[in-house]
Design a protein around this motif. Structure first.
Motif, mmCIF file in Angstrom:
data_model
loop_
_atom_site.group_PDB
_atom_site.id
_atom_site.type_symbol
_atom_site.label_atom_id
_atom_site.label_comp_id
_atom_site.label_asym_id
_atom_site.label_seq_id
_atom_site.Cartn_x
_atom_site.Cartn_y
_atom_site.Cartn_z
ATOM 1 N N ASP A 284 0.842 -1.205 0.000
ATOM 2 C CA ASP A 284 0.000 0.000 0.000
ATOM 3 C C ASP A 284 0.872 1.248 0.000
ATOM 4 N N ARG A 285 0.500 2.216 -0.830
ATOM 5 C CA ARG A 285 1.179 3.512 -0.799
ATOM 6 C C ARG A 285 0.614 4.309 0.364
ATOM 7 N N VAL A 286 1.482 4.814 1.213
ATOM 8 C CA VAL A 286 1.074 5.563 2.397
ATOM 9 C C VAL A 286 1.827 6.883 2.452
ATOM 10 N N LYS A 287 1.347 7.768 3.309
ATOM 11 C CA LYS A 287 2.091 9.000 3.568
ATOM 12 C C LYS A 287 2.169 9.192 5.073
ATOM 13 N N VAL A 288 3.247 9.830 5.494
ATOM 14 C CA VAL A 288 3.462 10.106 6.905
ATOM 15 C C VAL A 288 2.681 11.361 7.256
ATOM 16 N N ILE A 289 1.876 11.287 8.326
ATOM 17 C CA ILE A 289 1.035 12.415 8.695
ATOM 18 C C ILE A 289 1.483 13.080 9.988
ATOM 19 N N LYS A 290 2.521 12.540 10.624
ATOM 20 C CA LYS A 290 3.030 13.135 11.851
ATOM 21 C C LYS A 290 4.547 13.054 11.837
ATOM 22 N N ASN A 291 5.179 13.731 12.738
ATOM 23 C CA ASN A 291 6.625 13.802 13.002
ATOM 24 C C ASN A 291 7.391 14.525 11.894
ATOM 25 N N SER A 292 8.710 14.451 11.939
ATOM 26 C CA SER A 292 9.540 15.241 11.031
ATOM 27 C C SER A 292 9.474 14.769 9.582
ATOM 28 N N ASN B 25 4.278 14.259 5.408
ATOM 29 C CA ASN B 25 3.942 14.226 3.982
ATOM 30 C C ASN B 25 4.889 13.392 3.132
ATOM 31 N N ALA B 26 5.844 12.702 3.750
ATOM 32 C CA ALA B 26 6.737 11.829 2.992
ATOM 33 C C ALA B 26 5.936 10.620 2.519
ATOM 34 N N GLU B 27 6.164 10.221 1.280
ATOM 35 C CA GLU B 27 5.492 9.055 0.734
ATOM 36 C C GLU B 27 6.322 7.816 1.018
ATOM 37 N N ALA B 28 5.631 6.708 1.210
ATOM 38 C CA ALA B 28 6.316 5.457 1.523
ATOM 39 C C ALA B 28 5.467 4.289 1.044
ATOM 40 N N LEU C 92 10.705 4.095 2.962
ATOM 41 C CA LEU C 92 10.718 5.505 2.567
ATOM 42 C C LEU C 92 11.604 5.674 1.347
ATOM 43 N N ASN C 93 11.182 6.517 0.426
ATOM 44 C CA ASN C 93 11.995 6.815 -0.736
ATOM 45 C C ASN C 93 12.792 8.087 -0.430
ATOM 46 N N ILE C 94 14.062 7.911 -0.052
ATOM 47 C CA ILE C 94 14.914 9.038 0.319
ATOM 48 C C ILE C 94 16.132 9.051 -0.596
ATOM 49 N N LEU C 95 16.330 10.151 -1.287
ATOM 50 C CA LEU C 95 17.454 10.325 -2.198
ATOM 51 C C LEU C 95 17.582 9.153 -3.162
ATOM 52 N N SER C 96 16.481 8.808 -3.798
ATOM 53 C CA SER C 96 16.403 7.760 -4.812
ATOM 54 C C SER C 96 16.751 6.362 -4.306
ATOM 55 N N LYS D 17 15.476 3.255 -1.312
ATOM 56 C CA LYS D 17 14.441 2.844 -0.356
ATOM 57 C C LYS D 17 15.089 2.587 0.997
ATOM 58 N N VAL D 18 14.551 3.246 2.026
ATOM 59 C CA VAL D 18 15.056 3.099 3.386
ATOM 60 C C VAL D 18 13.970 2.442 4.228
ATOM 61 N N ARG D 19 14.287 1.317 4.805
ATOM 62 C CA ARG D 19 13.351 0.583 5.668
ATOM 63 C C ARG D 19 13.390 1.213 7.055
ATOM 64 N N THR D 20 12.207 1.629 7.551
ATOM 65 C CA THR D 20 12.165 2.284 8.859
ATOM 66 C C THR D 20 10.915 1.876 9.632
ATOM 67 N N LYS D 21 10.994 2.011 10.944
ATOM 68 C CA LYS D 21 9.861 1.719 11.829
ATOM 69 C C LYS D 21 9.175 3.032 12.166
ATOM 70 N N ILE D 22 7.859 2.963 12.268
ATOM 71 C CA ILE D 22 7.090 4.158 12.576
ATOM 72 C C ILE D 22 5.804 3.745 13.297
ATOM 73 N N CYS D 23 5.239 4.653 14.039
ATOM 74 C CA CYS D 23 3.985 4.392 14.737
ATOM 75 C C CYS D 23 2.864 4.209 13.708
ATOM 76 N N ARG D 24 2.034 3.222 13.918
ATOM 77 C CA ARG D 24 0.931 2.904 13.014
ATOM 78 C C ARG D 24 0.019 4.108 12.788
ATOM 79 N N ASN D 25 -0.204 4.904 13.818
ATOM 80 C CA ASN D 25 -1.093 6.058 13.706
ATOM 81 C C ASN D 25 -0.448 7.266 13.024
ATOM 82 N N ASP D 26 0.834 7.154 12.687
ATOM 83 C CA ASP D 26 1.531 8.251 12.030
ATOM 84 C C ASP D 26 1.506 8.153 10.508
#
Length: 166
Positions: A116-124, A127-130, A145-149, A151-160
């Protein structure tokens, strides 16, 4: 007595005024809303917005005079085609209502699926797409996360995160 759910177009940003005025005239009104996040001056603010901007639903009884809906403050018009007023299936309204709380706030389904394409709605990372990968537990997920071309695997809060709107 039968009834049908009809769609009423409101004036821009007048959904609440139209709802109040229609209720005052004894119409049954359903106005679903949703939590949205906006970043303002570097601070993330949660606001409540209409689920369907400029539209509310009215349960129109057969013996009710629908003409007064068009003359209600905040209403633009009752949606109709020629002289016919289309109705929504009651099952659609019931499904929407079942996904809303007692204040008619729509509860987004947070059951993401891998890919699923998601976006970050909280923290720094606002609006980043992931791309959603997997659940770690009931509160944390792994995203790509797509950072500087790359893919970076990261953990984040489900509600974020939330599903990306197209």
């Amino acid at each position: 007595m039968t009834s049908k759910w009809v769609v009423v177009q409101t004036k821009v940003n007048n959904e609440e005024k139209a709802r109040e005025n229609l209720i005052r005239q004894n119409f049954e009104v359903f106005y679903p809303r949703i939590f949205k996040y906006k970043k303002l001056y570097g601070k993330l603010n949660q606001t409540i917005k209409p689920l369907f901007p400029c539209y509310i639903f009215v349960n129109l009884k057969n013996d009710e005079n629908w003409y007064k809906i068009n003359n209600t403050f905040g209403v633009n018009k009752l949606i109709k085609f020629s002289n016919s007023i289309p109705s929504l299936p009651a099952s659609f309204i019931e499904l929407l209502k079942s996904k809303c709380d007692k204040n008619n706030i729509y509860n987004l389904d947070k059951n993401f699926k891998k890919g699923d394409r998601v976006k970050v709605i909280k923290n720094s990372l606002y609006n980043a797409e992931a791309i959603f990968q997997e659940f770690i537990d009931s509160n944390r997920v792994i995203i790509l996360l797509n950072i500087l071309s790359s893919k970076v695997r990261t953990k984040i809060c489900r509600n974020d995160i939330e599903i990306l709107e197209y």
